[in-house]
Design a protein around this motif. Structure first.
Motif, PDB file in Angstrom:
ATOM      1  N   THR A  46       0.837  -1.199   0.000  1.00 56.63           N
ATOM      2  CA  THR A  46       0.000   0.000   0.000  1.00 56.63           C
ATOM      3  C   THR A  46       0.873   1.251   0.000  1.00 56.63           C
ATOM      4  O   THR A  46       0.560   2.250  -0.666  1.00 56.63           O
ATOM      5  CB  THR A  46      -0.957  -0.010   1.213  1.00 56.63           C
ATOM      6  OG1 THR A  46      -1.801  -1.168   1.097  1.00 56.63           O
ATOM      7  CG2 THR A  46      -1.825   1.232   1.249  1.00 56.63           C
ATOM      8  N   GLN A  86      -7.505   0.288  -0.453  1.00 53.11           N
ATOM      9  CA  GLN A  86      -7.729  -0.915   0.350  1.00 53.11           C
ATOM     10  C   GLN A  86      -8.845  -0.693   1.366  1.00 53.11           C
ATOM     11  O   GLN A  86      -9.640  -1.592   1.621  1.00 53.11           O
ATOM     12  CB  GLN A  86      -6.408  -1.265   1.056  1.00 53.11           C
ATOM     13  CG  GLN A  86      -6.437  -2.514   1.887  1.00 53.11           C
ATOM     14  CD  GLN A  86      -5.032  -2.895   2.376  1.00 53.11           C
ATOM     15  OE1 GLN A  86      -4.073  -2.136   2.247  1.00 53.11           O
ATOM     16  NE2 GLN A  86      -4.921  -4.078   2.926  1.00 53.11           N
ATOM     17  N   ASP A 160      -6.021  -2.057  -4.826  1.00 51.28           N
ATOM     18  CA  ASP A 160      -5.348  -2.515  -3.606  1.00 51.28           C
ATOM     19  C   ASP A 160      -6.273  -3.489  -2.880  1.00 51.28           C
ATOM     20  O   ASP A 160      -7.204  -3.086  -2.213  1.00 51.28           O
ATOM     21  CB  ASP A 160      -4.987  -1.311  -2.728  1.00 51.28           C
ATOM     22  CG  ASP A 160      -3.907  -1.651  -1.694  1.00 51.28           C
ATOM     23  OD1 ASP A 160      -3.516  -2.834  -1.596  1.00 51.28           O
ATOM     24  OD2 ASP A 160      -3.472  -0.714  -0.991  1.00 51.28           O
ATOM     25  N   GLU A 161      -6.022  -4.755  -3.074  1.00 52.43           N
ATOM     26  CA  GLU A 161      -6.861  -5.835  -2.534  1.00 52.43           C
ATOM     27  C   GLU A 161      -8.338  -5.658  -2.874  1.00 52.43           C
ATOM     28  O   GLU A 161      -9.182  -5.532  -1.999  1.00 52.43           O
ATOM     29  CB  GLU A 161      -6.650  -5.944  -1.027  1.00 52.43           C
ATOM     30  CG  GLU A 161      -5.221  -6.391  -0.758  1.00 52.43           C
ATOM     31  CD  GLU A 161      -4.962  -6.709   0.696  1.00 52.43           C
ATOM     32  OE1 GLU A 161      -5.832  -7.335   1.301  1.00 52.43           O
ATOM     33  OE2 GLU A 161      -3.894  -6.333   1.169  1.00 52.43           O
TER      34      GLU A 161
HETATM   35 MG   LIG Z   1      -1.967  -2.815   2.133  1.00 52.48          MG
END
Ligand SMILES: [Mg+2]
Ligand SMILES: Nc1ncnc2c1ncn2[C@@H]1O[C@H](COP(=O)(O)OP(=O)(O)OP(=O)(O)O)[C@@H](O)[C@H]1O
Length: 312
Positions: A46, A86, A160-161
Motif C-alpha cells: 500500500t 484498500q 489494492d486488494e
Molecule cells: Mg496494504
C-alpha cells in the motif's frame, strides 16, 4: 519494447518515527499489462501504491507515469491514474450516481453522464444508481470504489486488494471487469492475498517483502522455473532400497518401502530422458510393479510461501 508506462527509480520511504517501509525500489510497469504485487502484511504494498499515486511522498528516488514526474507534474500524472483503495471509506448519504460523477470532476474532467452510465452498468450498479451508499452491501460498496476510480477514464488502474472479503461469484465478476479494462488498453496493478487471483489474472508478478522488491517475473516463466511436480508411486511389493538402475532419477523411498516419490521440474518433463515415461519404463525393466500413482504440481502459492520464508 515500448516505453514503460510507470518507471520507479530508487524509491525509498521512511515514515515519521523512522520506520523504513520501502528500500530503494526499482520497478517498471509495462503499458497494458496486469501486474500483481504480492507480499505479506506490512510488506509495503500500500505504501508503494500511495507513493506512485502521490498520496505519500517518497523519501528518495523518483517516479514517472507516462513521462510525468509524480511530484513536479503531480496533476498530469494523477489524472492518468485510478486508485481503488484498500480501506472502505464512503460518503454514506450520497447516492451512487452523485459519488461517481463527483469523483470525475475532481480530476478536472468535464461531466459525461454517458461515461458514468457505462461504468455503472459494467459494474452491475446501474439499478442502484439512486441508492445512498449506506444502503448498499459490502460487495456493492467495493464496486462503487471501482466505479469512482474509473470515473475519469484513467490509463492506469491500481486495485489494492480489490476482492478482500468479497464472495466467490463477485470475485469472478470483478476479474471479468478487470480483463475488459485491459482489453481497452488500461494498465492494471493489483495487490492481493489470494495467490490464485494473481495466478488467474496477472501477466507479471512482483513480490515485495520488508520493503524490498525481491522478485519480478513473467507469471508463466515463474511457474515454469520454480514450479515442481511430484509423482507418487504406490508399489505392489515393498523395496528395501532404491535399485541402482533407478539412480539417474531423483527418487525417495518412504519408510514403508512401498511408496516412491519422484520430484521433477518442468524442464525434465520436456527433456524426456528423466521424464515420467522414462521412469516408468525403467521401473518395468527393473521388474518393479506399480499399483497406483498420482501427480501433484506446486502452485504459485507454494512458490510464494517458499520465497517469503527463505527471506524471513
Ligand atoms: Mg496494504
Ligand atoms: N503512516 C504510517 N506511519 C508509520 N508507519 C506506517 C504508516 N503507514 C504504513 N506504515 C508501516 O509501513 C509498513 C508497510 O505498510 P503497508 O500498508 O505498505 O503494508 P502492506 O504491504 O500494504 O500490508 P497489507 O497486506 O497488510 O495491506 C508497515 O509496517 C506499516 O506499519
Amino acid at each position: 519494447m515500448q516505453d514503460p508506462i510507470i518507471r520507479i527509480n530508487g524509491v525509498g520511504k521512511t515514515y515519521e518515527g523512522g520506520f523504513e517501509a520501502l528500500r530503494r525500489v526499482d520497478l517498471e510497469i509495462r503499458r497494458g499489462e496486469i501486474f500483481a504485487l504480492l507480499g505479506p502484511n506490512g510488506a509495503g504494498k500500500t505504501t508503494l501504491i500511495s507513493v506512485i499515486c502521490g498520496l505519500v511522498s517518497p523519501s528518495s528516488g523518483d517516479i514517472r507515469v507516462a513521462g510525468h514526474d509524480t511530484i513536479t507534474q503531480y496533476r498530469a500524472a494523477r489524472k492518468l491514474i485510478g486508485l481503488v483503495p484498500q480501506e472502505l471509506t464512503s460518503e454514506a448519504f450520497e447516492t451512487v450516481w452523485n459519488t461517481v460523477s463527483f469523483s470525475r470532476g475532481l480530476f478536472g474532467r468535464p461531466p459525461s453522464p454517458a461515461h458514468i452510465e457505462k461504468v455503472l452498468r459494467a459494474l452491475s450498479l446501474w439499478d442502484k444508481r439512486n441508492n445512498r451508499l449506506m444502503t448498499l452491501s459490502g460487495g456493492m460498496k467495493r464496486r462503487v470504489l471501482i466505479a469512482k476510480a474509473l470515473s475519469h477514464e484513467p490509463r492506469v488502474l491500481f486495485l489494492d486488494e480489490p476482492t478482500a472479503g468479497v464472495d466467490v461469484a463477485l470475485r469472478r465478476e470483478m476479474w471479468g471487469v478487470v480483463r475488459r479494462l485491459r482489453e481497452d488498453g488500461v494498465t492494471i496493478i493489483l495487490t492481493t492475498h489470494y495467490i490464485e487471483e494473481a495466478e488467474e489474472m496477472a501477466d507479471r508478478i512482483g513480490v515485495i517483502n520488508h520493503g524490498e522488491v525481491v522478485l519480478v517475473e513473467e507469471k508463466t516463466a515463474l511457474i515454469q522455473k520454480l514450479g515442481r511436480k511430484q509423482l507418487t508411486l504406490q508399489l505392489h511389493t515393498p523395496l528395501s532400497r532404491v535399485p541402482d538402475a533407478l539412480a539417474p532419477f531423483d527418487l525417495t523411498l518412504a519408510d514403508d518401502g512401498a511408496t516412491l516419490k519422484y520430484t521433477y521440474d518442468a524442464a525434465a518433463r520436456e527433456e524426456g530422458e528423466h521424464g515420467i515415461a522414462a521412469l516408468l519404463s525403467a521401473l518395468k525393466t527393473a521388474g518393479i510393479r506399480v499399483k497406483d500413482l498420482n501427480t501433484r504440481q506446486s502452485s504459485l502459492e507454494d512458490i510464494f510461501v517458499d520465497l517469503i520464508e527463505e527471506r524471513a
